[in-house]
Structure formats: structure tokens, C-alpha cells
Design a protein around this motif. Sequence first.
Motif, short mmCIF file in Angstrom:
data_model
loop_
_atom_site.label_atom_id
_atom_site.label_comp_id
_atom_site.label_asym_id
_atom_site.label_seq_id
_atom_site.Cartn_x
_atom_site.Cartn_y
_atom_site.Cartn_z
N GLU A 118 43.81 63.82 -18.05
CA GLU A 118 42.39 64.02 -17.79
C GLU A 118 42.17 65.05 -16.68
O GLU A 118 41.28 65.91 -16.79
N ARG A 119 42.99 64.99 -15.65
CA ARG A 119 42.85 65.97 -14.56
C ARG A 119 43.15 67.38 -15.04
O ARG A 119 42.51 68.35 -14.60
N ALA A 120 44.11 67.52 -15.95
CA ALA A 120 44.46 68.84 -16.46
C ALA A 120 43.39 69.40 -17.39
O ALA A 120 43.14 70.61 -17.42
N VAL A 121 42.74 68.54 -18.14
CA VAL A 121 41.74 68.96 -19.13
C VAL A 121 40.40 69.30 -18.48
O VAL A 121 39.67 70.17 -18.97
N ALA A 122 40.09 68.64 -17.39
CA ALA A 122 38.78 68.84 -16.76
C ALA A 122 38.55 70.31 -16.42
O ALA A 122 39.40 70.98 -15.84
N GLY A 123 37.39 70.82 -16.81
CA GLY A 123 37.00 72.18 -16.48
C GLY A 123 37.54 73.26 -17.40
O GLY A 123 37.31 74.45 -17.17
N GLN A 124 38.23 72.88 -18.49
CA GLN A 124 38.81 73.86 -19.41
C GLN A 124 37.83 74.22 -20.52
O GLN A 124 36.90 73.47 -20.82
N ASP A 125 38.08 75.35 -21.16
CA ASP A 125 37.31 75.76 -22.34
C ASP A 125 38.03 75.41 -23.64
O ASP A 125 37.40 75.26 -24.69
N ALA A 126 39.36 75.33 -23.59
CA ALA A 126 40.15 75.05 -24.79
C ALA A 126 41.46 74.40 -24.40
O ALA A 126 41.97 74.61 -23.29
N VAL A 127 42.01 73.62 -25.32
CA VAL A 127 43.29 72.94 -25.13
C VAL A 127 44.24 73.40 -26.23
O VAL A 127 43.89 73.41 -27.41
N ILE A 128 45.47 73.76 -25.83
CA ILE A 128 46.54 74.06 -26.78
C ILE A 128 47.67 73.09 -26.52
O ILE A 128 48.16 72.97 -25.39
N SER A 129 48.12 72.38 -27.55
CA SER A 129 49.25 71.46 -27.43
C SER A 129 50.43 72.01 -28.20
O SER A 129 50.35 72.24 -29.41
N THR A 130 51.54 72.22 -27.49
CA THR A 130 52.79 72.67 -28.12
C THR A 130 53.88 71.63 -27.89
O THR A 130 55.05 71.97 -27.73
N LEU A 131 53.50 70.37 -27.88
CA LEU A 131 54.46 69.30 -27.64
C LEU A 131 55.57 69.34 -28.69
O LEU A 131 55.32 69.60 -29.87
N GLY A 132 56.79 69.04 -28.24
CA GLY A 132 57.92 69.00 -29.16
C GLY A 132 59.03 68.13 -28.62
O GLY A 132 59.28 68.11 -27.41
N VAL A 133 59.68 67.35 -29.49
CA VAL A 133 60.81 66.51 -29.10
C VAL A 133 61.92 66.68 -30.13
O VAL A 133 61.67 67.07 -31.28
N PRO A 134 63.18 66.39 -29.76
CA PRO A 134 64.29 66.51 -30.70
C PRO A 134 64.21 65.46 -31.80
O PRO A 134 63.58 64.41 -31.63
N TYR A 135 64.88 65.73 -32.91
CA TYR A 135 65.04 64.71 -33.94
C TYR A 135 65.76 63.50 -33.34
O TYR A 135 66.65 63.64 -32.50
N SER A 136 65.37 62.31 -33.79
CA SER A 136 65.96 61.09 -33.25
C SER A 136 65.85 59.99 -34.29
O SER A 136 64.90 59.94 -35.07
N ARG A 137 66.83 59.08 -34.29
CA ARG A 137 66.73 57.91 -35.15
C ARG A 137 65.77 56.87 -34.58
O ARG A 137 65.29 56.00 -35.31
N SER A 138 65.52 56.95 -33.29
CA SER A 138 64.61 56.01 -32.64
C SER A 138 63.16 56.39 -32.93
O SER A 138 62.87 57.56 -33.21
N PRO A 139 62.26 55.43 -32.87
CA PRO A 139 60.84 55.75 -33.09
C PRO A 139 60.34 56.79 -32.09
O PRO A 139 60.71 56.77 -30.92
N VAL A 140 59.51 57.70 -32.56
CA VAL A 140 58.93 58.76 -31.74
C VAL A 140 57.43 58.50 -31.63
O VAL A 140 56.76 58.22 -32.63
N THR A 141 56.90 58.60 -30.40
CA THR A 141 55.46 58.35 -30.19
C THR A 141 54.80 59.43 -29.33
O THR A 141 53.60 59.36 -29.08
N VAL A 142 55.57 60.42 -28.88
CA VAL A 142 55.04 61.41 -27.95
C VAL A 142 53.86 62.17 -28.56
O VAL A 142 52.84 62.40 -27.88
N TYR A 143 53.99 62.57 -29.82
CA TYR A 143 52.91 63.35 -30.44
C TYR A 143 51.61 62.55 -30.52
O TYR A 143 50.55 63.02 -30.11
N SER A 144 51.70 61.35 -31.07
CA SER A 144 50.49 60.56 -31.29
C SER A 144 49.90 60.04 -29.99
O SER A 144 48.67 60.08 -29.80
N GLU A 145 50.73 59.54 -29.08
CA GLU A 145 50.20 59.06 -27.81
C GLU A 145 49.65 60.21 -26.98
O GLU A 145 48.57 60.10 -26.36
#
Length: 232
Positions: A58-85
Motif C-alpha cells: 500500500e505504501r508503494a502504490v500510494a501516489g502512483q499513476d500506474a502499476v506494473i507487476s513483473t513478479l516471477g518465481v522458479p518452477y516448484s513441486r510445492s504450492p505457489v501463491t506469490v502471484y495470486s497473493e
Amino acid sequence: MRIVVFGANGPTGRQVTEQAIAEGHTVTAVTRRPAEFPLSGPCLRVAGADVLDPGAVERAVAGQDAVISTLGVPYSRSPVTVYSEGITHITRAMTRHGVRRLVCVTSTVLFDAPAPGETLFFRKVLEPLIARTIGRTVYDDMRRMEETVRDSDRAWTVLRPAGLFDTDAVSDYRVATSRLPGRFTSRADLGNALLREAVGDRHVGAFVDVRTTEGVPGFLDVIRKEAFGGRK
């Protein structure tokens, strides 16, 4: 324009940040390890934050005009939640602070359609192996992320690149709202496409393929270097 980039210290994030600064935009680069961020400049602010921390987002987003997300994680057999959360925290923060434009990255695999002109082996064997076995947990979470983005009330665009590789310069790449022929997207081209979408409204509410058409490497070379690195 004031742009915040999440996942800014990944290879694609650095491309977006560098190109945005070069065009005169004011950029907030969000990374968990700000001391390691290699770029600097009067129009750049580096923010140490974790996308899984809603207050920091929230602190990072405040006052911005646009948001770009380039989130990325390695392939894993474990559940991944970084993108959705992560995108849940981002869209909520955008709504609270009245930030309209959101552009983010998933994968061409999510078109659920074969690439035009692709070989039978790639279409029936190799891509399903990557999408449904090796990368299944990553792509499952990307789908959840896309659902959150689609259901938000923001002006969103999702870019779905193919296999990523590094180049020194932006090329004459292609974009379309359906899957394009070819197997690869350079990070320079992806970064440029993300920036073009963030500063404009060409593909609001659309999923967009991005494809590099010149100087592409061999398939096995990219797979050996990239497939298990999660280097968005």
C-alpha cells in the motif's frame, strides 16, 4: 508519469525500470533486496518491500499513476501463491488509493491454445510436459492471479509472453490478443510492451501475447538457461 514496478530486481523488472527512466518517467522500484538493485537516477526511488506484505504494498502504490507487476518465481513441486497473493494486495491498494492502470505478466501457456504453426511434438508432448507437470504449480497460481485481475475494477492488461531470453535492445516485436506464432519473447521486448501498455490504454481488459520475431535463439539453448530459473 509515476509508475511503480513490483518485482523490479528481476531481469524483466530491470528492463521496465531502465526503459521507463530513460523515457523520463518517475519510477518506484519495489524489491525485497533494495541494496542489490543495480540502477540509480534522480527519477528513481528504490523501495524495500515484500509483495506479500499488504502494508508495504500500500505504501508503494500510494501516489502512483500506474502499476506494473513483473513478479516471477522458479518452477516448484510445492504450492505457489506469490502471484495470486501479491496481486490481491496490489489491486486492493490500488483501489484504496485510486490508482487506475495495472499491467502484469503471466505466460502464453494460459491461452490454452496451440501456437500457430507449431510442431506436433512441441504441441502434444513438450509444452504439456512443461505446463502440466514441471511448471504446474506456477501456472496454477498465474491462473488465480489472472482471475483476481479480471475481477478487479481496475483498468488492467495482462501480457502473456513466450519463453523469455535476454537481448541488448528492443526489437520490432509483435503483440496480439490471441496466441502468436513463435516460441520466444526477449525481456527487452517484454519490458517495452509492459511500459507501452502502462502509459496507454490500447489493450485495457485484455490478455495480450508478446512475441519476438528476430534474433531468437535455439529452443534447447533457452530451455537449458531459463526453464528452471524463474527469471521473470
